[in-house]
Motif scaffolding. Structure first.
Motif, short mmCIF file in Angstrom:
data_model
loop_
_atom_site.label_atom_id
_atom_site.label_comp_id
_atom_site.label_asym_id
_atom_site.label_seq_id
_atom_site.Cartn_x
_atom_site.Cartn_y
_atom_site.Cartn_z
N GLN A 1 0.82 -1.21 0.00
CA GLN A 1 0.00 0.00 0.00
C GLN A 1 0.85 1.26 0.00
N LEU A 2 1.98 1.23 0.69
CA LEU A 2 2.86 2.39 0.70
C LEU A 2 3.56 2.55 -0.65
N LEU A 3 3.96 1.44 -1.26
CA LEU A 3 4.61 1.51 -2.57
C LEU A 3 3.68 2.10 -3.62
N GLN A 4 2.41 1.86 -3.49
CA GLN A 4 1.44 2.38 -4.46
C GLN A 4 1.32 3.89 -4.41
N GLN A 5 1.86 4.52 -3.38
CA GLN A 5 1.84 5.98 -3.28
C GLN A 5 2.95 6.63 -4.11
N PHE A 6 3.87 5.83 -4.65
CA PHE A 6 4.99 6.37 -5.41
C PHE A 6 4.83 5.99 -6.88
N PRO A 7 4.92 6.97 -7.78
CA PRO A 7 4.66 6.70 -9.20
C PRO A 7 5.83 6.09 -9.96
N PHE A 8 7.06 6.21 -9.42
CA PHE A 8 8.22 5.74 -10.15
C PHE A 8 9.03 4.74 -9.33
N ASP A 9 9.79 3.92 -10.06
CA ASP A 9 10.54 2.85 -9.40
C ASP A 9 11.62 3.37 -8.45
N GLN B 1 4.49 -13.51 -0.61
CA GLN B 1 4.30 -12.13 -0.18
C GLN B 1 5.38 -11.22 -0.75
N ALA B 2 6.61 -11.73 -0.84
CA ALA B 2 7.69 -10.94 -1.44
C ALA B 2 7.38 -10.63 -2.90
N ALA B 3 6.81 -11.62 -3.61
CA ALA B 3 6.45 -11.41 -5.01
C ALA B 3 5.39 -10.32 -5.15
N SER B 4 4.46 -10.24 -4.21
CA SER B 4 3.43 -9.20 -4.27
C SER B 4 4.05 -7.81 -4.13
N ILE B 5 5.14 -7.70 -3.37
CA ILE B 5 5.85 -6.43 -3.24
C ILE B 5 6.58 -6.10 -4.54
N LEU B 6 7.23 -7.09 -5.13
CA LEU B 6 8.02 -6.86 -6.34
C LEU B 6 7.14 -6.53 -7.54
N ARG B 7 5.92 -7.01 -7.58
CA ARG B 7 5.04 -6.74 -8.72
C ARG B 7 4.66 -5.26 -8.82
N ILE B 8 4.80 -4.51 -7.76
CA ILE B 8 4.46 -3.09 -7.81
C ILE B 8 5.46 -2.34 -8.69
N PHE B 9 6.66 -2.86 -8.82
CA PHE B 9 7.68 -2.19 -9.64
C PHE B 9 7.36 -2.36 -11.12
N SER B 10 7.67 -1.34 -11.90
CA SER B 10 7.33 -1.33 -13.31
C SER B 10 8.31 -2.12 -14.17
N PHE B 11 9.58 -2.14 -13.76
CA PHE B 11 10.61 -2.75 -14.59
C PHE B 11 11.33 -3.86 -13.84
N ASP B 12 11.66 -4.92 -14.57
CA ASP B 12 12.36 -6.05 -13.96
C ASP B 12 13.71 -5.64 -13.39
N LYS B 13 14.36 -4.68 -14.01
CA LYS B 13 15.69 -4.29 -13.56
C LYS B 13 15.66 -3.63 -12.18
N ALA C 1 7.04 -13.05 -10.14
CA ALA C 1 7.14 -11.59 -10.13
C ALA C 1 8.02 -11.06 -11.25
N PHE C 2 8.68 -11.94 -12.01
CA PHE C 2 9.62 -11.53 -13.05
C PHE C 2 9.15 -12.01 -14.42
N ASP C 3 9.51 -11.23 -15.44
CA ASP C 3 9.14 -11.56 -16.81
C ASP C 3 10.28 -12.21 -17.58
N VAL D 1 11.00 0.98 -0.10
CA VAL D 1 11.31 -0.36 0.43
C VAL D 1 12.52 -0.28 1.37
N GLU D 2 13.49 0.54 1.02
CA GLU D 2 14.68 0.68 1.87
C GLU D 2 14.31 1.19 3.26
#
Length: 230
Positions: free
Chosen positions: A44-52, A73-85, A109-111, A59-60
């Motif tokens: 929910q906190l990550l969703q407040q930020f528009p960029f990776d 649960q870790a995968a659900s956090i990683l899916r919020i990020f836009s890019f695999d890198k 969580a990775f493509d 997260v830090e």
């Protein structure tokens, strides 16, 4: 973290319009709150930020206050990020809190295959907690103490004299005490006549024969004799 405290943090972050303000609000509000964050609360906190970049910094900040989580649960956090890198860096921050090795859940969580391989390496080589206590970032667990769970018949922390729990009816000192009076007797040396004084009694102040061993001090006639105790 309880819902009221978390809602306050989330409201402060969402009230800011720029990434720098959101990060400052998150840093200050986390510093003034107690409790640990669940994986869902971090999402929910990550969703407040528009960029990776902002999400990585989020997260830090949250990682030291994170509950133990599963790979799912870790995968659900990683899916919020836009890019695999961007995901491997986030995974490095939370990897020490992951409690299982469900690689398939993490792969979801990775493509790209290269990033999946990197994620597996991070998980396998993640930092391990030192000592018998709960993993880094875990909240206190029921039944656990700072030095590990208490063993049957023992105290949570080592007793000053191992093997002799306090107040067990035995002498708490490492060696026999100066007085080894039998149970129910007064712990002072026996009267010269050989008798012990029961608990609550005292020997006559000057050893005079008119008061027998075992006689209460309160039974003296009159006040103490002149010269006693001076």
């Amino acid at each position: 973290m309880d819902e009221i405290s978390f809602d306050n943090i989330k409201r402060l972050v969402s009230s800011q319009h720029f990434e720098g303000g959101k990060l400052d609000a998150l840093r200050s509000s986390l510093g003034c709150s107690s409790g640990y964050l669940s994986a869902d609360q971090v999402v929910q906190l990550l969703q407040q930020f528009p960029f990776d970049d902002g999400r990585t910094k989020c997260v830090e900040m949250c990682a030291p206050r994170l509950y133990g989580i599963t790979c799912h649960q870790a995968a659900s956090i990683l899916r919020i990020f836009s890019f695999d890198k961007s995901k491997p860096r986030a995974l490095e921050l939370i990897a020490c809190h992951i409690t299982d090795n469900n690689l398939e859940a993490l792969d979801s969580a990775f493509d790209f295959q290269s990033e999946k391989k990197r994620a597996r390496e991070i998980l396998v080589n993640r930092a391990r907690p030192v000592g018998p206590g709960p993993q880094t970032g875990f909240p206190p667990q029921p039944g656990n103490y700072p030095t590990g769970p208490a063993q049957s018949g023992q105290y949570p922390t080592p007793a000053p004299y191992p093997g002799i729990p306090p107040y067990s009816g035995r002498n708490p000192y490492p060696a026999p005490g100066p007085y080894e009076a039998p149970p129910g007797t007064y712990p002072f040396p026996a009267h010269e006549g050989g008798a012990q004084y029961p608990a609550g009694n005292v020997p006559p102040p000057d050893g005079s024969p008119d008061t027998q061993p075992g006689t209460l001090f309160s039974s003296f006639k009159g006040f103490p004799r002149p010269g006693f105790p001076f």
